[in-house]
Enzyme design. Structure first.
Site, mmCIF file in Angstrom:
data_model
loop_
_atom_site.group_PDB
_atom_site.id
_atom_site.type_symbol
_atom_site.label_atom_id
_atom_site.label_comp_id
_atom_site.label_asym_id
_atom_site.label_seq_id
_atom_site.Cartn_x
_atom_site.Cartn_y
_atom_site.Cartn_z
ATOM 1 N N LYS A 56 -6.105 2.940 6.482
ATOM 2 C CA LYS A 56 -6.356 2.204 7.693
ATOM 3 C C LYS A 56 -5.354 2.582 8.782
ATOM 4 O O LYS A 56 -5.515 2.245 9.940
ATOM 5 C CB LYS A 56 -6.216 0.687 7.429
ATOM 6 C CG LYS A 56 -7.025 0.189 6.276
ATOM 7 C CD LYS A 56 -6.559 -1.268 5.933
ATOM 8 C CE LYS A 56 -7.105 -1.610 4.556
ATOM 9 N NZ LYS A 56 -6.397 -2.710 3.936
ATOM 10 N N GLY A 57 -4.306 3.267 8.355
ATOM 11 C CA GLY A 57 -3.158 3.495 9.240
ATOM 12 C C GLY A 57 -3.472 4.207 10.543
ATOM 13 O O GLY A 57 -2.807 3.995 11.548
ATOM 14 N N GLU A 71 -4.517 11.287 11.335
ATOM 15 C CA GLU A 71 -3.710 10.593 10.329
ATOM 16 C C GLU A 71 -2.487 9.969 10.994
ATOM 17 O O GLU A 71 -1.974 10.495 11.988
ATOM 18 C CB GLU A 71 -3.326 11.611 9.238
ATOM 19 C CG GLU A 71 -2.378 11.143 8.163
ATOM 20 C CD GLU A 71 -2.883 10.014 7.271
ATOM 21 O OE1 GLU A 71 -3.318 8.994 7.819
ATOM 22 O OE2 GLU A 71 -2.791 10.149 6.043
ATOM 23 N N ASP A 72 -2.040 8.857 10.449
ATOM 24 C CA ASP A 72 -0.873 8.188 11.039
ATOM 25 C C ASP A 72 0.416 8.960 10.801
ATOM 26 O O ASP A 72 1.184 9.209 11.713
ATOM 27 C CB ASP A 72 -0.754 6.730 10.535
ATOM 28 C CG ASP A 72 -0.772 6.604 9.013
ATOM 29 O OD1 ASP A 72 -0.880 7.625 8.309
ATOM 30 O OD2 ASP A 72 -0.682 5.458 8.521
ATOM 31 N N ASP A 81 3.786 12.763 5.334
ATOM 32 C CA ASP A 81 5.015 12.446 4.591
ATOM 33 C C ASP A 81 5.215 13.511 3.510
ATOM 34 O O ASP A 81 5.683 14.603 3.809
ATOM 35 C CB ASP A 81 4.855 11.019 4.050
ATOM 36 C CG ASP A 81 6.093 10.474 3.373
ATOM 37 O OD1 ASP A 81 7.199 10.834 3.798
ATOM 38 O OD2 ASP A 81 5.959 9.679 2.430
ATOM 39 N N PHE A 92 11.549 4.561 6.715
ATOM 40 C CA PHE A 92 10.262 3.893 6.554
ATOM 41 C C PHE A 92 9.910 3.189 7.857
ATOM 42 O O PHE A 92 10.677 2.368 8.362
ATOM 43 C CB PHE A 92 10.284 2.896 5.399
ATOM 44 C CG PHE A 92 8.899 2.485 5.017
ATOM 45 C CD1 PHE A 92 8.139 3.276 4.160
ATOM 46 C CD2 PHE A 92 8.328 1.344 5.556
ATOM 47 C CE1 PHE A 92 6.831 2.922 3.846
ATOM 48 C CE2 PHE A 92 7.021 0.984 5.244
ATOM 49 C CZ PHE A 92 6.279 1.774 4.389
ATOM 50 N N ASP A 127 1.805 0.264 8.113
ATOM 51 C CA ASP A 127 2.060 -1.032 7.498
ATOM 52 C C ASP A 127 3.176 -0.998 6.465
ATOM 53 O O ASP A 127 3.545 0.059 5.954
ATOM 54 C CB ASP A 127 0.796 -1.519 6.778
ATOM 55 C CG ASP A 127 0.550 -0.749 5.480
ATOM 56 O OD1 ASP A 127 0.533 0.491 5.529
ATOM 57 O OD2 ASP A 127 0.421 -1.387 4.422
ATOM 58 N N ARG A 174 0.946 -3.749 11.095
ATOM 59 C CA ARG A 174 0.096 -2.724 11.720
ATOM 60 C C ARG A 174 -0.084 -3.008 13.211
ATOM 61 O O ARG A 174 -0.301 -2.093 14.006
ATOM 62 C CB ARG A 174 -1.292 -2.696 11.064
ATOM 63 C CG ARG A 174 -1.289 -2.202 9.619
ATOM 64 C CD ARG A 174 -2.721 -1.926 9.178
ATOM 65 N NE ARG A 174 -2.870 -1.819 7.739
ATOM 66 C CZ ARG A 174 -2.643 -0.708 7.041
ATOM 67 N NH1 ARG A 174 -2.235 0.384 7.648
ATOM 68 N NH2 ARG A 174 -2.811 -0.697 5.738
#
Ligand code: IMP
Ligand code: MG
Length: 187
Positions: free
Chosen positions: A45-46, A101-102, A105, A154, A161, A167
């Site tokens: 959902k990011g 994409e958010d 990583d 982070f 989130d 969010r």
């Protein structure tokens, strides 16, 4: 915004910087695909807030689709294995696809998704990642469009989130946890 007492937030990327950068990415995408149409594939959902803003900076015919991916197992650390939780609704064969994409990583999720989508023979397949934590990579991956390279912290907000919360923050913030709830476990 309700915050657990053990959690503190520090703004890393304020909303104005995000907006400026998202605009630049939209201009770049519009230039790269001039005269063509694109399908924006958001990773739930990011990426939904990034996709909503980015799409409005793209001056092309653009449609949306979404997929969801998750890693196997319950662990906070990535298992290195990804599975598809929700597939696209539409065919991407012969289309210009931009995966949105958010955050990039370890690279595991996007490696998996790109391999999967390539098998469907899109005309072009590009990846736009708002954030890139290059130091965390365990599988090599380079996105075509990157908003910001960030340090290994982070982060939450603007779609990202922690346990489904934060969010809806307008800024991207570093989330710090009190002792016993280490930052690295917050995935
Ligand atoms: P990768 O497969 O390790 O590249 O995983 C990327 C996914 O991990 C992202 O789509 C996020 O859902 C999640 N993630 C990685 N870092 C963060 C972070 O700092 N905040 C929130 N989610 C993160
Ligand atoms: Mg994600």
């Amino acid at each position: 915004m309700r915050r657990e007492p053990a959690e503190t937030l520090r703004v890393l990327l304020p909303r104005v910087r995000i907006a400026r950068r998202v605009h630049q990415l939209g201009v770049q995408i519009s230039r790269d695909f001039r005269g063509e149409s694109v399908i924006l594939v958001g990773v739930l959902k990011g990426a939904c807030i990034f996709l909503a803003d980015l799409s409005r900076e793209i001056a092309l015919n653009a449609t949306f689709d979404f997929l969801a991916a998750g890693s196997y197992g319950q662990s906070n650390e990535t298992s290195g294995q990804v599975r598809l939780l929700k597939d696209l609704d539409t065919s991407i064969e012969g289309r210009n696809v931009i995966v949105v994409e958010d955050i990039l990583d370890t690279g595991v999720t996007l490696n998996y998704l790109v391999r999967l989508l390539r098998q469907r023979h899109p005309k072009a397949l590009r990846v736009a990642a708002l954030l890139d934590k290059a130091d965390r990579r365990i599988q090599p991956f380079t996105a075509d469009y990157v908003g910001f390279r960030i340090p290994n912290r982070f982060v939450v907000g603007y779609g990202l989130d922690y346990a489904e919360r934060y969010r809806n923050l307008k800024d991207i913030c570093v989330l710090r946890m009190a002792k016993g709830k280490a930052e690295s476990k917050a995935k």
